[in-house]
Motif scaffolding. Sequence first.
Motif, mmCIF file in Angstrom:
data_model
loop_
_atom_site.group_PDB
_atom_site.id
_atom_site.type_symbol
_atom_site.label_atom_id
_atom_site.label_comp_id
_atom_site.label_asym_id
_atom_site.label_seq_id
_atom_site.Cartn_x
_atom_site.Cartn_y
_atom_site.Cartn_z
ATOM 1 N N PHE A 73 0.834 -1.201 0.000
ATOM 2 C CA PHE A 73 0.000 0.000 0.000
ATOM 3 C C PHE A 73 0.874 1.259 0.000
ATOM 4 C CE2 PHE A 73 -2.272 3.393 2.237
ATOM 5 C CZ PHE A 73 -3.380 3.510 1.416
ATOM 6 N N LEU A 74 1.955 1.255 0.778
ATOM 7 C CA LEU A 74 2.851 2.409 0.791
ATOM 8 C C LEU A 74 3.511 2.609 -0.567
ATOM 9 C CD1 LEU A 74 4.583 2.103 4.300
ATOM 10 C CD2 LEU A 74 2.591 3.474 3.650
ATOM 11 N N MET A 75 3.818 1.518 -1.263
ATOM 12 C CA MET A 75 4.353 1.640 -2.617
ATOM 13 C C MET A 75 3.336 2.303 -3.547
ATOM 14 S SD MET A 75 6.262 -2.066 -3.035
ATOM 15 C CE MET A 75 6.685 -1.789 -4.752
ATOM 16 N N ALA A 76 2.065 1.951 -3.381
ATOM 17 C CA ALA A 76 1.017 2.583 -4.186
ATOM 18 C C ALA A 76 0.931 4.071 -3.904
ATOM 19 C CB ALA A 76 -0.329 1.911 -3.903
ATOM 20 N N LEU A 77 1.086 4.456 -2.640
ATOM 21 C CA LEU A 77 1.071 5.874 -2.281
ATOM 22 C C LEU A 77 2.239 6.613 -2.935
ATOM 23 C CD1 LEU A 77 0.210 5.739 1.525
ATOM 24 C CD2 LEU A 77 -1.208 6.725 -0.269
ATOM 25 N N MET A 78 3.414 6.022 -2.885
ATOM 26 C CA MET A 78 4.575 6.658 -3.521
ATOM 27 C C MET A 78 4.333 6.864 -5.012
ATOM 28 S SD MET A 78 8.056 5.073 -1.868
ATOM 29 C CE MET A 78 7.658 3.361 -2.208
ATOM 30 N N SER A 79 3.805 5.833 -5.658
ATOM 31 C CA SER A 79 3.548 5.931 -7.094
ATOM 32 C C SER A 79 2.533 7.021 -7.404
ATOM 33 C CB SER A 79 3.049 4.580 -7.622
ATOM 34 O OG SER A 79 2.755 4.653 -9.001
ATOM 35 N N ALA A 80 1.477 7.112 -6.584
ATOM 36 C CA ALA A 80 0.446 8.132 -6.800
ATOM 37 C C ALA A 80 1.034 9.534 -6.676
ATOM 38 C CB ALA A 80 -0.699 7.934 -5.812
ATOM 39 N N ALA A 81 1.914 9.730 -5.697
ATOM 40 C CA ALA A 81 2.515 11.048 -5.510
ATOM 41 C C ALA A 81 3.430 11.404 -6.671
ATOM 42 C CB ALA A 81 3.290 11.079 -4.195
ATOM 43 N N ILE A 82 4.267 10.450 -7.077
ATOM 44 C CA ILE A 82 5.225 10.720 -8.159
ATOM 45 C C ILE A 82 4.504 10.968 -9.486
ATOM 46 C CG2 ILE A 82 7.043 9.652 -9.543
ATOM 47 C CD1 ILE A 82 7.977 8.284 -6.899
ATOM 48 N N ASN A 83 3.403 10.253 -9.704
ATOM 49 C CA ASN A 83 2.648 10.417 -10.948
ATOM 50 C C ASN A 83 1.587 11.512 -10.864
ATOM 51 O OD1 ASN A 83 3.570 8.269 -12.883
ATOM 52 N ND2 ASN A 83 3.110 6.972 -11.132
ATOM 53 N N GLU A 84 1.458 12.144 -9.700
ATOM 54 C CA GLU A 84 0.466 13.194 -9.452
ATOM 55 C C GLU A 84 -0.946 12.697 -9.772
ATOM 56 O OE1 GLU A 84 2.242 17.463 -9.798
ATOM 57 O OE2 GLU A 84 2.625 16.456 -11.711
ATOM 58 N N GLU A 85 -1.274 11.536 -9.229
ATOM 59 C CA GLU A 85 -2.592 10.939 -9.432
ATOM 60 C C GLU A 85 -3.211 10.573 -8.090
ATOM 61 O OE1 GLU A 85 -1.546 9.002 -13.794
ATOM 62 O OE2 GLU A 85 -1.498 7.743 -12.007
ATOM 63 N N ILE A 86 -4.533 10.464 -8.084
ATOM 64 C CA ILE A 86 -5.288 10.129 -6.892
ATOM 65 C C ILE A 86 -5.223 8.616 -6.657
ATOM 66 C CG2 ILE A 86 -7.569 10.129 -5.817
ATOM 67 C CD1 ILE A 86 -6.431 12.901 -6.049
ATOM 68 N N LEU A 87 -5.084 8.201 -5.385
ATOM 69 C CA LEU A 87 -5.210 6.798 -5.034
ATOM 70 C C LEU A 87 -6.594 6.583 -4.441
ATOM 71 C CD1 LEU A 87 -3.449 4.174 -4.994
ATOM 72 C CD2 LEU A 87 -3.207 4.570 -2.549
ATOM 73 N N LEU A 88 -7.394 5.822 -5.146
ATOM 74 C CA LEU A 88 -8.755 5.523 -4.689
ATOM 75 C C LEU A 88 -8.716 4.347 -3.719
ATOM 76 C CD1 LEU A 88 -10.629 5.744 -8.123
ATOM 77 C CD2 LEU A 88 -10.409 7.529 -6.364
ATOM 78 N N ILE A 89 -9.509 4.451 -2.637
ATOM 79 C CA ILE A 89 -9.511 3.421 -1.604
ATOM 80 C C ILE A 89 -10.943 3.017 -1.299
ATOM 81 C CG2 ILE A 89 -8.911 2.903 0.801
ATOM 82 C CD1 ILE A 89 -6.697 4.961 0.557
ATOM 83 N N ASP A 90 -11.172 1.716 -1.208
ATOM 84 C CA ASP A 90 -12.453 1.186 -0.788
ATOM 85 C C ASP A 90 -12.208 0.275 0.404
ATOM 86 O OD1 ASP A 90 -15.037 0.324 -0.523
ATOM 87 O OD2 ASP A 90 -15.031 -0.977 -2.291
ATOM 88 N N ALA A 91 -12.531 0.772 1.600
ATOM 89 C CA ALA A 91 -12.258 0.008 2.825
ATOM 90 C C ALA A 91 -13.559 -0.381 3.506
ATOM 91 C CB ALA A 91 -11.411 0.837 3.780
#
Length: 262
Positions: free
Chosen positions: A244-262
């Motif tokens: 999940f932290l890797m996904a956050l890093m990728s979202a920040a670097i690509n300037e994209e939103i990370l959608l979450i369904d919890a």
Amino acid sequence: MGVDFVQDRDCRVKRELGLDRLVGLLKSRGQAAMLARKLEESGEDPEMATIRRVVLYPSGPVEEEVRMADLMKAGAVLEPFAPLCEGCTANFREAPFGCCGYLNYPISNAEEQWLMGRLPSSTSCVAWIYLRAVLRELKIDGAPVARLRGELYFERDEPVVRTWDTGGEQIAVTSDQILHLLFYTGPVSPLQAVFVALFTGLIPHDISPEEMQVIVQDTPAMQHHLALPPDTVALLEDTQLGTFLMALMSAAINEEILLIDA
């Protein structure tokens, strides 16, 4: 299955399958692969087996009976789309459909301990100052996570607690609060992802205020400040919360939103 997350990049895969269907097919495929291995190890034919699984609906958990053959068939729908993911910069897992991920329940004690161990140790560093401010300003009390404590969702009945001495005052932060921040504040913007990376040491806790301001103004600049020695990368890849932290890093670097369904 538990928490679903996906980088919100428009692509042919998402357009043709639809986001909800894509995530559902990935989960079915993952379940089928895991269960097929277990059935084969016990000498059973996966395609002839029927399993019972718990599905989390808004109204609560429901136990359902599912044919393994149906799960395997659903996953096969993805195969023609896999080549489209090659070379995509949102593919943080470097695998087909690598912009998507999910966490299985229950979340283990080891994972919670690992996550809390990544928080800053010093109360004078930039990471601690921002962490304390964010928890206060967003009123992150951990309540949505605390309500889920129990055998189905977590191995632990109580959260992991970290305490800091700020000179006469003891300040405590629980894993309920950190998981609340990660999963229960809605879609994660690139800037939010930067702060989580800072809190968890992916950006050095003791980064200078000036360098942090550069990243705040230009989130892709985060990639030039990441603290990712090989052992850290291995831990990220081998843990659910690390993925999940890797996904956050990728979202920040690509300037994209990370959608979450919890």
